[in-house]
Write a protein that holds these residues in place. Structure first.
Motif, mmCIF file in Angstrom:
data_model
loop_
_atom_site.group_PDB
_atom_site.id
_atom_site.type_symbol
_atom_site.label_atom_id
_atom_site.label_comp_id
_atom_site.label_asym_id
_atom_site.label_seq_id
_atom_site.Cartn_x
_atom_site.Cartn_y
_atom_site.Cartn_z
ATOM 1 N N ARG A 107 0.837 -1.207 0.000
ATOM 2 C CA ARG A 107 0.000 0.000 0.000
ATOM 3 C C ARG A 107 0.863 1.244 0.000
ATOM 4 N NH1 ARG A 107 -2.515 -2.733 4.143
ATOM 5 N NH2 ARG A 107 -4.236 -3.954 3.341
ATOM 6 N N PHE A 111 0.468 3.347 -3.206
ATOM 7 C CA PHE A 111 -0.406 4.493 -2.962
ATOM 8 C C PHE A 111 0.280 5.619 -2.189
ATOM 9 C CE2 PHE A 111 -3.446 0.781 -2.842
ATOM 10 C CZ PHE A 111 -3.945 0.990 -4.113
ATOM 11 N N LEU A 121 -10.096 4.234 -2.938
ATOM 12 C CA LEU A 121 -9.614 3.254 -3.907
ATOM 13 C C LEU A 121 -10.623 2.910 -4.996
ATOM 14 C CD1 LEU A 121 -7.693 0.811 -1.560
ATOM 15 C CD2 LEU A 121 -6.812 2.744 -2.863
ATOM 16 N N HIS A 127 -8.818 4.946 -7.728
ATOM 17 C CA HIS A 127 -7.407 5.320 -7.652
ATOM 18 C C HIS A 127 -6.677 4.809 -8.898
ATOM 19 C CE1 HIS A 127 -3.340 5.852 -6.202
ATOM 20 N NE2 HIS A 127 -3.832 6.556 -5.189
ATOM 21 N N LEU A 130 -4.866 1.457 -8.494
ATOM 22 C CA LEU A 130 -5.600 0.345 -7.894
ATOM 23 C C LEU A 130 -5.226 -0.996 -8.520
ATOM 24 C CD1 LEU A 130 -7.833 -0.830 -6.072
ATOM 25 C CD2 LEU A 130 -9.453 -0.299 -7.917
#
Length: 143
Positions: A107, A111, A121, A127, A130
């Motif tokens: 993550r 991200f 997400l 996102h 994703l």
């Protein structure tokens, strides 16, 4: 002058008015379902924007409603729900995307944060990373 109650109403105006009323009632009903997991992601009854690649759009929809082959296949096979070996809880889309500490490093890498919500997400605008995250953790092809 004639009585306004006797004036003819255009069919299209009547149809449009009815559609607006039905949508208003639908939205009002949906607003009462605040504990529904999909309501948190999509509080409006309007349509989602579709992704241009159908395969991605289907996967995104499955993630949004929380039903994937991996998390729900056990129901069809009459087996026990798959369990996360590190957390000892049944796998869910929420657990995989947000909760499980096993995927925390991924993550952060993908991200740039480990503090995320499902709305971040898979919400209105999914996102951009994703699917890269799902591929990295080996979950993309199990959706």
């Amino acid at each position: 002058m004639s009585d306004p109650m006797q004036w003819p109403v255009c069919y299209q105006d009547l149809k449009t008015s009815k559609q607006h009323y039905v949508h208003y009632i639908w939205q009002e009903t949906w607003d009462q379902h605040i504990l529904n997991k999909l309501h948190n992601i999509h509080p409006s009854t309007s349509h989602w924007a579709a992704l241009p690649v159908r395969r991605h759009d289907v996967r995104l929809t499955r993630l949004r409603i929380g039903h994937t082959r991996f998390t729900h296949m056990h129901l069809l096979l009459g087996e026990n729900a798959p369990e996360c070996p590190s957390c000892k809880v049944p796998y869910s889309v929420y657990h995989i995307l947000i909760d499980c500490p096993v995927f925390n490093h991924h993550r952060i890498t993908v991200f740039h944060t480990s503090v995320l919500t499902l709305s971040d997400l898979v919400g209105e605008t999914p996102h951009q990373n994703l699917f890269a995250f799902l591929l990295k953790i080996g979950f993309l092809h199990m959706i």
